[in-house]
Design an enzyme around this catalytic site. Structure first.
Site, PDB file in Angstrom:
ATOM      1  N   ILE A  20       0.842  -1.199   0.000  1.00  0.00           N
ATOM      2  CA  ILE A  20       0.000   0.000   0.000  1.00  0.00           C
ATOM      3  C   ILE A  20       0.879   1.252   0.000  1.00  0.00           C
ATOM      4  CG2 ILE A  20      -1.695   1.339   1.323  1.00  0.00           C
ATOM      5  CD1 ILE A  20      -2.867  -1.323   2.314  1.00  0.00           C
ATOM      6  N   ALA A  90       2.787   1.763   7.912  1.00  0.00           N
ATOM      7  CA  ALA A  90       3.529   0.635   8.491  1.00  0.00           C
ATOM      8  C   ALA A  90       2.737  -0.044   9.595  1.00  0.00           C
ATOM      9  CB  ALA A  90       4.865   1.118   9.057  1.00  0.00           C
ATOM     10  N   LYS A 166      -4.863  -4.529  15.232  1.00  0.00           N
ATOM     11  CA  LYS A 166      -5.259  -3.381  14.411  1.00  0.00           C
ATOM     12  C   LYS A 166      -6.337  -2.557  15.113  1.00  0.00           C
ATOM     13  CE  LYS A 166      -3.900  -2.688  10.728  1.00  0.00           C
ATOM     14  NZ  LYS A 166      -2.679  -1.982  10.219  1.00  0.00           N
ATOM     15  N   SER A 206      -3.577 -10.575   1.036  1.00  0.00           N
ATOM     16  CA  SER A 206      -4.715 -10.955   0.184  1.00  0.00           C
ATOM     17  C   SER A 206      -4.255 -11.439  -1.191  1.00  0.00           C
ATOM     18  CB  SER A 206      -5.659  -9.771   0.011  1.00  0.00           C
ATOM     19  OG  SER A 206      -6.108  -9.296   1.255  1.00  0.00           O
TER      20      SER A 206
END
Length: 349
Positions: A20, A90, A166, A206
């Protein structure tokens, strides 16, 4: 899109070698910003520059690199110095084998706080935090309505350790802004399964779904449901969240559309790629077989809690508030496969 104003502004991108992060850097450079990227190891600079070239950008002196690690205070003050914005992309990598979930939770939470403190002290205008859909969808009863940004993962339940990390990291970020932010602005982007063009050997987890299907490693698909999104649209949403006045104090789900089953992902590959998708299986593995495999296989064990659960989400907020317009799920999946094939990253049998 480049403007003189952007040319005067530097954006810090943390975890600069990540999938990303590199796509965010491409779009920042294309928009005229200067980029400073953190790397845990500066030996990876050449690799990042190569990924940028693969993405169509010769960054030259418009990008600089600084060594910084989320687990240490070293260099963070230097990293954020003179930066207008920070994209905190990160995050500690998911571990399949760990003795305690704190091995993921503590580094994620402490890393976020380390970056936010440095940003606040340096007078940064806004930080965009790359959170995850894992901070929203776990620990809830199966529901028909799509999840939105008002929901938080229940960390007291059986949420997987990475998703818990997360969630707690994002919660810590919002709490910091409220209590200690001193005017620092924060937005969060919560991507679903990230697909899209691979630029090198560093890509999201993914992507392995597609890679394993193409190589024939996935003999049958577990009954797992997910939303997907193209990494280029995730990067675009980061830039919108970075500058749009309405994005301050908000979190945004990044999804291309409604959730689909993994067997449907396989069918998309079959329908669009022809002969190169010859090894892709559209069969579905019975839940019982996967539960038996989970007794000895850590990957199977991590999948079991997801079996049969609808993981539908909505990006209505990003679309309406930030005028975000993502590619379709099918386009994201096909772009992933085509890039893996082009870069010769599909394992041979």
């Amino acid at each position: 899109m480049s403007t003189d104003k952007n040319n005067q502004q530097t954006v810090l991108v943390t975890g600069g070698a990540g999938f990303i992060a590199v796509h965010c850097t491409i779009q920042l450079l294309n928009a005229g910003y200067k980029v400073r990227a953190t790397l845990r190891n500066l030996d990876r600079e050449a690799q990042v520059r190569n990924m940028l070239l693969e993405g169509g950008v010769d960054a030259g002196e418009r990008i600089s690199f600084i060594q910084a690690d989320l687990s240490s205070d070293i260099n963070w003050a230097e990293a954020v110095k003179d930066c207008t914005y920070v994209l905190h992309v990160a995050s500690p990598t998911p571990k399949l084998k760990f003795t305690h979930e704190d091995e993921m939770i503590i580094p994620a939470r402490e890393g976020v706080l380390r970056v936010l403190r440095a940003a606040r002290d340096a007078g940064v205008k806004r930080v965009v935090l790359t959170s995850a859909i894992g901070a929203i969808v776990y620990g809830h009863p199966n529901q028909k309505e799509p999840f939105d940004e008002t929901t938080w993962t229940d960390t007291t339940g059986d949420a997987p350790a990475y998703q818990k990390s997360k969630t707690l990291a994002e919660r810590a970020a919002w709490e910091f802004i409220e209590k200690e932010g001193k005017g620092l602005e924060l937005s969060a982007v919560n991507p679903v399964g990230v697909m899209g063009p691979v630029l090198g050997e560093d890509y999201s987890h993914s992507i392995y779904i597609i890679k394993n299907m193409l190589s024939g490693k996935t003999a049958a698909c577990p009954k797992v449901n997910s939303c997907f999104v193209d990494v280029r649209d995730v990067a675009d949403l980061h830039l919108r969240a970075m500058t749009h006045p309405a994005a301050n104090g908000e979190r945004f789900i990044a999804t291309a559309g409604e959730s689909i089953w993994l067997a449907e992902v396989a069918k998309i590959l079959k329908n669009n790629l022809g002969e190169v998708a010859a090894k892709v299986s559209t069969k579905q593995i019975p839940n019982t077989l996967l539960r038996i495999a989970a007794l000895t296989d850590p990957i199977a064990k991590s999948i079991v809690p997801l079996l049969g659960i609808i993981m539908n989400t909505t990006s209505a907020k990003a679309i309406e508030l930030l005028d975000w317009s993502p590619r379709s799920t099918e386009e994201a999946i096909v772009a992933t496969a085509e890039s893996l094939i082009r870069l010769n990253l599909v394992d041979k049998p």
